[in-house]
Motif scaffolding. Structure first.
Motif, PDB file in Angstrom:
ATOM      1  N   LEU A 406      40.579  13.296  -0.358  1.00 56.95           N
ATOM      2  CA  LEU A 406      39.780  13.199   0.866  1.00 56.95           C
ATOM      3  C   LEU A 406      39.548  11.742   1.252  1.00 56.95           C
ATOM      4  O   LEU A 406      39.680  11.366   2.421  1.00 56.95           O
ATOM      5  CB  LEU A 406      38.438  13.917   0.682  1.00 56.95           C
ATOM      6  N   GLU A 407      39.231  10.915   0.271  1.00 57.19           N
ATOM      7  CA  GLU A 407      38.906   9.518   0.555  1.00 57.19           C
ATOM      8  C   GLU A 407      40.132   8.723   0.985  1.00 57.19           C
ATOM      9  O   GLU A 407      40.080   7.932   1.942  1.00 57.19           O
ATOM     10  CB  GLU A 407      38.277   8.883  -0.689  1.00 57.19           C
ATOM     11  N   LEU A 408      41.246   8.926   0.298  1.00 61.37           N
ATOM     12  CA  LEU A 408      42.440   8.135   0.578  1.00 61.37           C
ATOM     13  C   LEU A 408      43.062   8.469   1.931  1.00 61.37           C
ATOM     14  O   LEU A 408      43.823   7.672   2.489  1.00 61.37           O
ATOM     15  CB  LEU A 408      43.470   8.339  -0.535  1.00 61.37           C
ATOM     16  N   ASN A 409      42.750   9.652   2.455  1.00 64.95           N
ATOM     17  CA  ASN A 409      43.298  10.061   3.748  1.00 64.95           C
ATOM     18  C   ASN A 409      42.275  10.017   4.871  1.00 64.95           C
ATOM     19  O   ASN A 409      42.550  10.460   5.985  1.00 64.95           O
ATOM     20  CB  ASN A 409      43.884  11.472   3.634  1.00 64.95           C
ATOM     21  N   ILE A 414      36.681   4.108  10.902  1.00 66.89           N
ATOM     22  CA  ILE A 414      35.332   4.564  11.219  1.00 66.89           C
ATOM     23  C   ILE A 414      34.347   3.910  10.264  1.00 66.89           C
ATOM     24  O   ILE A 414      34.573   3.878   9.058  1.00 66.89           O
ATOM     25  CB  ILE A 414      35.251   6.109  11.117  1.00 66.89           C
ATOM     26  N   GLY A 415      33.266   3.376  10.788  1.00 70.33           N
ATOM     27  CA  GLY A 415      32.263   2.741   9.945  1.00 70.33           C
ATOM     28  C   GLY A 415      32.233   1.243  10.145  1.00 70.33           C
ATOM     29  O   GLY A 415      32.953   0.682  10.978  1.00 70.33           O
ATOM     30  N   SER A 416      31.416   0.571   9.348  1.00 68.83           N
ATOM     31  CA  SER A 416      31.217  -0.863   9.517  1.00 68.83           C
ATOM     32  C   SER A 416      32.312  -1.702   8.870  1.00 68.83           C
ATOM     33  O   SER A 416      32.387  -2.903   9.107  1.00 68.83           O
ATOM     34  CB  SER A 416      29.858  -1.270   8.944  1.00 68.83           C
ATOM     35  N   ASN A 417      33.151  -1.090   8.038  1.00 66.70           N
ATOM     36  CA  ASN A 417      34.262  -1.812   7.409  1.00 66.70           C
ATOM     37  C   ASN A 417      35.570  -1.137   7.808  1.00 66.70           C
ATOM     38  O   ASN A 417      35.967  -0.143   7.214  1.00 66.70           O
ATOM     39  CB  ASN A 417      34.113  -1.810   5.891  1.00 66.70           C
ATOM     40  N   PRO A 418      36.258  -1.649   8.814  1.00 62.32           N
ATOM     41  CA  PRO A 418      37.457  -0.969   9.332  1.00 62.32           C
ATOM     42  C   PRO A 418      38.634  -0.933   8.369  1.00 62.32           C
ATOM     43  O   PRO A 418      39.620  -0.257   8.645  1.00 62.32           O
ATOM     44  CB  PRO A 418      37.804  -1.777  10.587  1.00 62.32           C
ATOM     45  N   SER A 419      38.524  -1.637   7.240  1.00 58.09           N
ATOM     46  CA  SER A 419      39.656  -1.653   6.307  1.00 58.09           C
ATOM     47  C   SER A 419      39.381  -0.869   5.034  1.00 58.09           C
ATOM     48  O   SER A 419      40.188  -0.903   4.106  1.00 58.09           O
ATOM     49  CB  SER A 419      40.018  -3.108   5.948  1.00 58.09           C
ATOM     50  N   GLY A 420      38.262  -0.155   4.976  1.00 54.23           N
ATOM     51  CA  GLY A 420      38.000   0.606   3.753  1.00 54.23           C
ATOM     52  C   GLY A 420      36.586   1.127   3.677  1.00 54.23           C
ATOM     53  O   GLY A 420      36.008   1.557   4.673  1.00 54.23           O
ATOM     54  N   PHE A 421      35.997   1.035   2.507  1.00 52.24           N
ATOM     55  CA  PHE A 421      34.699   1.642   2.204  1.00 52.24           C
ATOM     56  C   PHE A 421      33.539   0.882   2.828  1.00 52.24           C
ATOM     57  O   PHE A 421      33.550  -0.348   2.897  1.00 52.24           O
ATOM     58  CB  PHE A 421      34.522   1.672   0.682  1.00 52.24           C
ATOM     59  N   ASP A 422      32.529   1.623   3.269  1.00 55.32           N
ATOM     60  CA  ASP A 422      31.225   1.046   3.572  1.00 55.32           C
ATOM     61  C   ASP A 422      30.158   2.061   3.199  1.00 55.32           C
ATOM     62  O   ASP A 422      30.425   3.260   3.091  1.00 55.32           O
ATOM     63  CB  ASP A 422      31.104   0.641   5.045  1.00 55.32           C
ATOM     64  N   PRO A 487      33.225  -0.828  -2.855  1.00 54.66           N
ATOM     65  CA  PRO A 487      33.331   0.553  -3.324  1.00 54.66           C
ATOM     66  C   PRO A 487      33.195   0.720  -4.838  1.00 54.66           C
ATOM     67  O   PRO A 487      33.349   1.822  -5.354  1.00 54.66           O
ATOM     68  CB  PRO A 487      34.745   0.933  -2.887  1.00 54.66           C
ATOM     69  N   THR A 488      32.920  -0.380  -5.541  1.00 56.62           N
ATOM     70  CA  THR A 488      32.826  -0.292  -6.997  1.00 56.62           C
ATOM     71  C   THR A 488      31.823   0.793  -7.387  1.00 56.62           C
ATOM     72  O   THR A 488      30.682   0.779  -6.931  1.00 56.62           O
ATOM     73  CB  THR A 488      32.380  -1.628  -7.595  1.00 56.62           C
ATOM     74  N   PRO A 489      32.225   1.743  -8.236  1.00 59.27           N
ATOM     75  CA  PRO A 489      31.329   2.867  -8.535  1.00 59.27           C
ATOM     76  C   PRO A 489      30.131   2.473  -9.385  1.00 59.27           C
ATOM     77  O   PRO A 489      30.200   1.561 -10.211  1.00 59.27           O
ATOM     78  CB  PRO A 489      32.238   3.847  -9.289  1.00 59.27           C
ATOM     79  N   LEU A 490      29.041   3.167  -9.164  1.00 56.26           N
ATOM     80  CA  LEU A 490      27.815   3.005  -9.933  1.00 56.26           C
ATOM     81  C   LEU A 490      27.246   4.396 -10.189  1.00 56.26           C
ATOM     82  O   LEU A 490      27.040   5.163  -9.252  1.00 56.26           O
ATOM     83  CB  LEU A 490      26.800   2.162  -9.157  1.00 56.26           C
ATOM     84  N   TYR A 491      27.027   4.731 -11.453  1.00 56.22           N
ATOM     85  CA  TYR A 491      26.492   6.037 -11.817  1.00 56.22           C
ATOM     86  C   TYR A 491      25.294   5.826 -12.731  1.00 56.22           C
ATOM     87  O   TYR A 491      25.271   4.911 -13.555  1.00 56.22           O
ATOM     88  CB  TYR A 491      27.539   6.879 -12.554  1.00 56.22           C
ATOM     89  N   LEU A 492      24.299   6.690 -12.597  1.00 54.57           N
ATOM     90  CA  LEU A 492      23.143   6.595 -13.471  1.00 54.57           C
ATOM     91  C   LEU A 492      22.590   7.979 -13.760  1.00 54.57           C
ATOM     92  O   LEU A 492      22.686   8.887 -12.938  1.00 54.57           O
ATOM     93  CB  LEU A 492      22.057   5.709 -12.865  1.00 54.57           C
ATOM     94  N   THR A 493      22.038   8.127 -14.958  1.00 55.73           N
ATOM     95  CA  THR A 493      21.409   9.376 -15.350  1.00 55.73           C
ATOM     96  C   THR A 493      20.502   9.095 -16.548  1.00 55.73           C
ATOM     97  O   THR A 493      20.749   8.158 -17.312  1.00 55.73           O
ATOM     98  CB  THR A 493      22.467  10.448 -15.703  1.00 55.73           C
ATOM     99  N   PRO A 494      19.438   9.880 -16.712  1.00 52.52           N
ATOM    100  CA  PRO A 494      18.606   9.724 -17.910  1.00 52.52           C
ATOM    101  C   PRO A 494      19.188  10.503 -19.082  1.00 52.52           C
ATOM    102  O   PRO A 494      20.032  11.391 -18.899  1.00 52.52           O
ATOM    103  CB  PRO A 494      17.264  10.327 -17.474  1.00 52.52           C
ATOM    104  N   THR A 495      18.739  10.192 -20.274  1.00 52.21           N
ATOM    105  CA  THR A 495      19.135  10.959 -21.458  1.00 52.21           C
ATOM    106  C   THR A 495      18.231  12.177 -21.614  1.00 52.21           C
ATOM    107  O   THR A 495      17.100  12.204 -21.134  1.00 52.21           O
ATOM    108  CB  THR A 495      19.029  10.108 -22.736  1.00 52.21           C
ATOM    109  N   ASP A 496      18.759  13.165 -22.328  1.00 50.62           N
ATOM    110  CA  ASP A 496      17.938  14.328 -22.651  1.00 50.62           C
ATOM    111  C   ASP A 496      17.211  14.085 -23.972  1.00 50.62           C
ATOM    112  O   ASP A 496      17.220  12.976 -24.522  1.00 50.62           O
ATOM    113  CB  ASP A 496      18.786  15.606 -22.683  1.00 50.62           C
TER     114      ASP A 496
END
Length: 697
Positions: A406-409, A414-422, A487-496
């Motif tokens: 979906l992302e690559l196509n 569209i958006g504030s960065n015409p060459s990729g992710f925003d 577009p560098t990914p960032l993920y976060l979650t707490p431990t159980d």
């Protein structure tokens, strides 16, 4: 009175606001039947609403579950064995039982059964027939079936190119977790999969008339609109969905009003077990861990893609479930392919789809026909529909691969960065036609995603302990902090409670790993006792939920004390009162250990003494105690003064009594919580405080 939720237990579920305008593992058992309460009381803590007497527990095995139920004096009324989550009906307030329950052996998490909320919006343009909403100034390429749908035209989702290439969603089942969709609507009935599920009843409906008769209420409309974005039949009548030959499973989470998080999780597991390859979630909020996350991890582990709306908060922020690792988060565009102002932004956004003035189906119990409707609630199902097209072409595609297709196509112009992710629109506007043109062979699929498991432990003077309540962040290397086009990914979650944090279906690559010990806003304590770790981990393409990339992190940190000792107990009555003097501050004490704990202290004063007694609690020490303080006369009974929240105007939730003593003698200070002062139960190991007494004249 200031109510506070137990940090990571503050799991508010808010349906993405909308304004209406114009294959499972073999042999996995089915969820056990829940028994809805005859009546439920909704409790409130901050912005969180929850069922007061329902506790959601993640458990290791049946024996652990039964011991937990016994410990809280509750009854297990429902289970989701696939994710080992259960609903326990308890006496008293479930929120106040979460911390003590998490200390029990074999308990992974304990949360109240948090309620979702829905904004039904308003319809300003609707009609029962196509003649009521005409094409007006729409161009010919925006007319699909009978009605204009700009969302599907070549300048937006470009749906006809995909259909002409044979991508119609045929053979793919999608689930919509929402209010009950109208399976009898002429646009939706042809693609109903023949099953619909109400988790609260644990009932599967197979008869459209029975379903409609039970759920037809004026407040129920959102799920019908959402489903029609995806699966409205292409039959020359009404409207058409972006995946017009996909099949659809409705799953209820509003009817009207809110279902708890346990039932949302149950619905997601049911959908996965019943063949859904995509699950749409047009709702969002602070659901960051627990049963819902476990259910979505289960879905992704079984090859089911999960889509969620970004939310309609107008802000750049994390909203859940959209920000959960592995989900496809969808933003909203208007007819001019601009970000709609209400659409939430953030680094976790994947892509965007039309979400303003979209033409969708209205329930027959509201007169049927169609309406113009707006919100990220409707960009999300368009995204779900495009995901179904990808899965029709490549049934073996993993959730991460679907996201990347979906992302690559997407239309990055569209958006504030015409060459990729925003951060406003993600990788741009979805384009189903381009996917059909480029994904001609499944060998062209992007690399598979990765699954990561971080195990955290605390090491202190007493030994090594599970890393409960730690915060874990995976940050892609090379991130440009604050850059809106990064577009560098960032993920976060707490431990159980076992110290485990999972990241499902994330981007492969090397990450900087940040771990911090127990959240002091939850537990209280000193900043230097928290403990931190910074390192790296490589997330390997093709690692799975069952064989994740693992890392053990040991923090030199004080483990949260889930069973603290109050140095002044027993001091529950004036006869047992502990001594305190002017100029003294007590050691840390606790409102803990019994359902309604009162701690009594005594001091001697002279006539005319102006005293200030301060109960330093959550606001000044951290932790969970919303304090309440009484000053009692020499008889130990008469209340001379009392205070909930200090300050005029109010400063915070701590308590302060200022009083001039009328005569010499012994006086008493009785410390407790606001909840207990209201006659309810409150016992948390994080209900910590210190009492300070001062003579001010």
């Amino acid at each position: 009175m200031l109510t506070r939720a137990l940090g990571v237990a503050a799991l508010t579920g808010l349906l993405a606001a909308c304004s209406q305008q114009g294959a499972p593992q073999a042999g996995v058992p089915s969820p056990a039947a829940p028994t809805p309460a005859a009546s439920t009381t909704v409790a409130h803590s901050g912005t969180m609403d929850y069922v007061q007497n329902e506790l959601v527990v993640g458990y290791a095995d049946e024996a652990s579950l039964q011991k937990a139920a016994q410990a809280v004096g509750g009854t297990v009324v429902a289970r989701i064995p696939e994710i080992k989550s259960a609903l326990i009906r308890v006496p008293g307030d479930a929120l106040k039982l979460t911390a003590s329950t998490m200390q029990l052996a074999g308990v992974r998490y304990a949360t109240p059964n948090v309620l979702a909320k829905m904004d039904p919006g308003t319809t300003v343009s609707a009609a029962g027939t196509a003649s009521g909403i005409g094409a007006q100034a729409n161009s010919a390429d925006q007319i699909f079936d009978e009605l204009p749908q700009y969302a599907l035209d070549p300048r937006h989702l470009n749906a006809k190119v995909a259909w002409d290439a044979g991508l119609t969603g045929k053979g793919v089942v999608v689930a919509v977790i929402d209010d009950p969709g109208d399976v009898s609507h002429p646009d939706l009935n042809p693609n109903w999969a023949g099953k619909a599920f109400d988790p609260l009843q644990n009932k599967v409906y197979t008869d459209a008339k029975e379903w409609v008769n039970y759920f037809k209420k004026d407040a129920n409309s959102h799920g019908t609109y959402v489903a029609s974005s995806i699966v409205a039949a292409r039959d020359g009548k009404g409207i058409v969905g972006v995946a017009p030959e996909a099949k659809w499973l409705p799953v209820v989470m509003f009817n009207p009003g809110s279902y708890g998080s346990f039932y949302i999780a149950l619905g997601a597991v049911w959908a996965t077990n019943n063949g859904a390859r995509v699950i749409n979630n047009s709702w969002g909020g602070g659901v960051s861990f627990g049963a819902v996350k476990d259910a979505f991890d289960y879905a992704m582990a079984n090859g089911t893609t999960v889509v969620a709306s970004m939310g309609n908060t107008y802000h750049d922020e994390f909203q859940y479930p959209a920000a959960l690792p592995g989900l496809i988060a969808s933003g909203a565009l208007d007819a001019s392919n601009r970000k709609v102002t209400f659409s939430t932004s953030g680094r976790h956004i994947s892509s965007s789809a039309p979400g303003q003035d979209t033409m969708l189906a209205r329930p027959t119990w509201q007169g049927g026909g169609h309406a113009l409707i707006s919100g990220t609630s409707f960009s999300s199902p368009y995204t779900t529909g495009v995901a179904a097209l990808v899965l029709q072409k490549c049934p073996a595609a993993t959730p991460y691969q679907v996201r990347r297709v979906l992302e690559l196509n997407a239309n990055s112009a569209i958006g504030s960065n015409p060459s990729g992710f925003d951060r406003d629109t993600g990788w741009g506007g979805l384009n189903a036609g381009k996917i059909a043109q480029t994904l001609t062979d499944c060998a062209q699929l992007p690399a598979k995603g990765a699954n990561v498991a971080i195990n955290v432990a605390y090491t202190d003077s007493s030994g090594t302990h599970p890393g409960i309540l730690a915060d874990v962040i995976l940050r892609g290397q090379g991130m440009r902090a604050g850059a809106t086009d990064d577009p560098t990914p960032l993920y976060l979650t707490p431990t159980d409670a076992d110290g485990l944090a999972r990241f499902s279906e994330i981007a492969p690559g090397t990450y900087d790993l940040y771990v911090a010990g127990a959240d002091l806003s939850v537990t209280g304590g000193l900043a230097d006792s928290r403990g931190t770790f910074v390192g790296t981990i490589t997330a390997t393409s093709g690692s799975t939920y069952f064989t994740p990339d693992r890392k053990q992190v040991n923090l030199t940190s004080v483990a949260p004390d889930l069973n603290p000792t109050d140095p002044y107990e027993p001091n529950d009555t004036p006869d047992q009162a502990a001594l305190i003097a002017y100029g003294q501050t007590t050691q840390t004490a606790y409102i803990y250990g019994k359902p309604q704990d009162y701690d009594v202290f005594k001091f001697t004063g002279a006539a005319g003494d102006q005293i200030k007694a301060e109960m330093l609690a959550a606001a000044q020490l951290g932790g969970q105690l919303d304090s309440y303080l009484y000053l009692l006369g020499p008889d130990g009974k008469t209340v001379l003064a009392e205070n909930d929240d200090r300050g005029t105007p109010r400063l915070d939730s701590d308590s302060e009594v200022n009083f001039t003593l009328p005569a010499a003698g012994t006086y008493y200070l009785k410390a407790t919580s606001y909840t207990i002062s209201e006659g309810q139960n409150d016992s948390s190991p994080f209900n910590k405080y210190r009492l300070k007494l001062t003579k001010t004249n």
